[in-house]
Design a protein around this motif. Structure first.
Motif, PDB file in Angstrom:
ATOM      1  N   LYS A 123       0.815  -1.213   0.000  1.00 51.39           N
ATOM      2  CA  LYS A 123       0.000   0.000   0.000  1.00 51.39           C
ATOM      3  C   LYS A 123       0.852   1.269   0.000  1.00 51.39           C
ATOM      4  O   LYS A 123       0.478   2.272  -0.629  1.00 51.39           O
ATOM      5  CB  LYS A 123      -0.926  -0.011   1.226  1.00 51.39           C
ATOM      6  N   VAL A 126       2.149   1.853  -3.594  1.00 48.56           N
ATOM      7  CA  VAL A 126       1.201   2.396  -4.573  1.00 48.56           C
ATOM      8  C   VAL A 126       0.631   3.739  -4.128  1.00 48.56           C
ATOM      9  O   VAL A 126      -0.216   4.313  -4.819  1.00 48.56           O
ATOM     10  CB  VAL A 126       0.041   1.404  -4.837  1.00 48.56           C
ATOM     11  N   SER A 128      -1.145   4.547  -1.246  1.00 50.51           N
ATOM     12  CA  SER A 128      -2.408   4.596  -0.503  1.00 50.51           C
ATOM     13  C   SER A 128      -2.263   5.401   0.788  1.00 50.51           C
ATOM     14  O   SER A 128      -3.199   6.067   1.218  1.00 50.51           O
ATOM     15  CB  SER A 128      -2.891   3.179  -0.183  1.00 50.51           C
ATOM     16  N   HIS A 191      -7.358  -4.660  -6.350  1.00 49.22           N
ATOM     17  CA  HIS A 191      -8.275  -3.602  -6.790  1.00 49.22           C
ATOM     18  C   HIS A 191      -7.530  -2.407  -7.386  1.00 49.22           C
ATOM     19  O   HIS A 191      -8.152  -1.549  -8.044  1.00 49.22           O
ATOM     20  CB  HIS A 191      -9.187  -3.154  -5.638  1.00 49.22           C
ATOM     21  N   HIS A 192      -6.225  -2.346  -7.187  1.00 46.27           N
ATOM     22  CA  HIS A 192      -5.444  -1.271  -7.810  1.00 46.27           C
ATOM     23  C   HIS A 192      -5.242  -1.525  -9.303  1.00 46.27           C
ATOM     24  O   HIS A 192      -4.880  -0.597 -10.037  1.00 46.27           O
ATOM     25  CB  HIS A 192      -4.075  -1.148  -7.127  1.00 46.27           C
ATOM     26  N   TYR A 193      -5.466  -2.746  -9.752  1.00 44.74           N
ATOM     27  CA  TYR A 193      -5.195  -3.100 -11.143  1.00 44.74           C
ATOM     28  C   TYR A 193      -6.432  -3.599 -11.878  1.00 44.74           C
ATOM     29  O   TYR A 193      -6.500  -3.482 -13.104  1.00 44.74           O
ATOM     30  CB  TYR A 193      -4.116  -4.192 -11.194  1.00 44.74           C
ATOM     31  N   ASP A 196     -12.654  -3.409  -8.372  1.00 50.65           N
ATOM     32  CA  ASP A 196     -12.719  -3.505  -6.909  1.00 50.65           C
ATOM     33  C   ASP A 196     -13.947  -4.338  -6.538  1.00 50.65           C
ATOM     34  O   ASP A 196     -15.086  -3.918  -6.733  1.00 50.65           O
ATOM     35  CB  ASP A 196     -12.820  -2.107  -6.304  1.00 50.65           C
ATOM     36  N   SER A 270     -13.609  -0.950   4.766  1.00 50.54           N
ATOM     37  CA  SER A 270     -12.324  -1.645   4.661  1.00 50.54           C
ATOM     38  C   SER A 270     -11.984  -2.341   5.964  1.00 50.54           C
ATOM     39  O   SER A 270     -11.518  -3.495   5.961  1.00 50.54           O
ATOM     40  CB  SER A 270     -11.220  -0.651   4.291  1.00 50.54           C
TER      41      SER A 270
END
Length: 299
Positions: A123, A126, A128, A191-193, A196, A270
């Motif tokens: 995280k 990327v 987050s 979910h980043h790619y 989601d 989350s």
């Protein structure tokens, strides 16, 4: 809703503090516990005391984070994040040395540590969230104390399972829970790619655990509540703690870099999904038991 309860067969697993809480309550009942309202108040007091005791790891971590922000010098020889890592290790050592946690519980707490650190590494990479770029006790951009924050959630859950003698009716098959937990963990990365899937996973959680009731003993009586409500309450509590930690500068989300703002309430979802991962990990040590089951399964 409450129901009568027999003597706790697992009381021998309690720590000295936990036995002292029950002994104090038993003495109050013996002296003044004849009226119904006094028994109700006593159960509430015991519930609060045991919940506070179950939270001791997380509470000490939060106190340390706030104290480090308020009083640790920015130009100290030891970086603030390194000091927090040493502090977290000392908490864990003391809890083991004083038998506030058992070796049996420690290994599932370490699973939380490893799973949390893995998520943190990804995280932060990327974008987050981010941590102060200081200290040497870190993996990449992740200070090592962060793993102990996840471990504190594991500590809370295994201690709650034991102290409140948690039982479950209509608990979903363990294989189903493991699959859902694994998919939730994977979605935190994927979910980043790709799409989601959190809302679909949330629906799967509701279907799997929707009928499940949690039965728990406070002192002399058992109570019950839908397990999804329990998950949601813990998620909200963690969200409140997260707001305190981010306001103290432990980490920052992108919208907090230029000044602190409240963590989005959407994060509660989350944390709710993370609770499912947590529950699955805890079942590796404390297998879910039915209300009428006296012997521990899978010990």
């Amino acid at each position: 809703m409450s129901e009568t309860s027999p003597r706790n067969p697992r009381r021998q697993e309690f720590t000295g503090v936990e036995r002292a809480i029950d002994a104090w309550a038993a003495e109050r009942l013996r002296r003044r516990g004849r009226s119904r309202w006094r028994r109700v108040v006593l159960e509430l007091l015991v519930f609060g005391a045991k919940q506070a005791w179950a939270c001791v790891f997380g509470a000490l971590m939060l106190v340390g984070i706030v104290a480090a922000r308020l009083w640790w010098p920015d130009d100290a020889a030891v970086a603030r994040n390194d000091a927090l890592t040493v502090y977290a290790v000392l908490i864990q050592v003391v809890m083991l040395a004083t038998r506030l946690e058992t070796a049996r519980e420690l290994w599932v707490i370490m699973l939380f540590h490893v799973a949390g650190t893995g998520m943190e590494l990804f995280k932060t990479d990327v974008g987050s969230w981010s941590y102060e770029a200081e200290g040497v006790l870190r993996l990449g951009a992740v200070p090592l104390f962060t793993g102990f924050m996840y471990a504190s959630v594991g500590s809370y859950m295994v201690r709650t399972m034991r102290m409140f003698d948690l039982r479950f009716s209509h608990y979903p098959p363990l294989a189903v829970t493991i699959v859902i937990g694994a998919l939730i963990y994977a979605n935190f990365f994927a979910h980043h790619y790709v799409f989601d899937f959190r809302w679909l996973l949330l629906g799967a959680v509701v279907i799997a655990w929707g009928r499940c009731m949690m039965h728990f003993r406070v002192h002399r009586r058992r109570f019950r509540m839908p397990v999804l409500v329990a998950f949601a309450l813990v998620a909200v509590f963690i969200w409140f703690a997260e707001n305190i930690a981010t306001s103290a500068g432990a980490w920052a989300y992108p919208d907090q870099v230029d000044g602190w703002t409240m963590v989005s309430p959407q994060k509660i979802v989350s944390w709710f999904l993370l609770m499912i991962i947590s529950v699955v990990l805890v079942t590796f040590v404390h297998r879910p038991r039915s209300p009428d089951q006296d012997e521990e399964v899978g010990s």
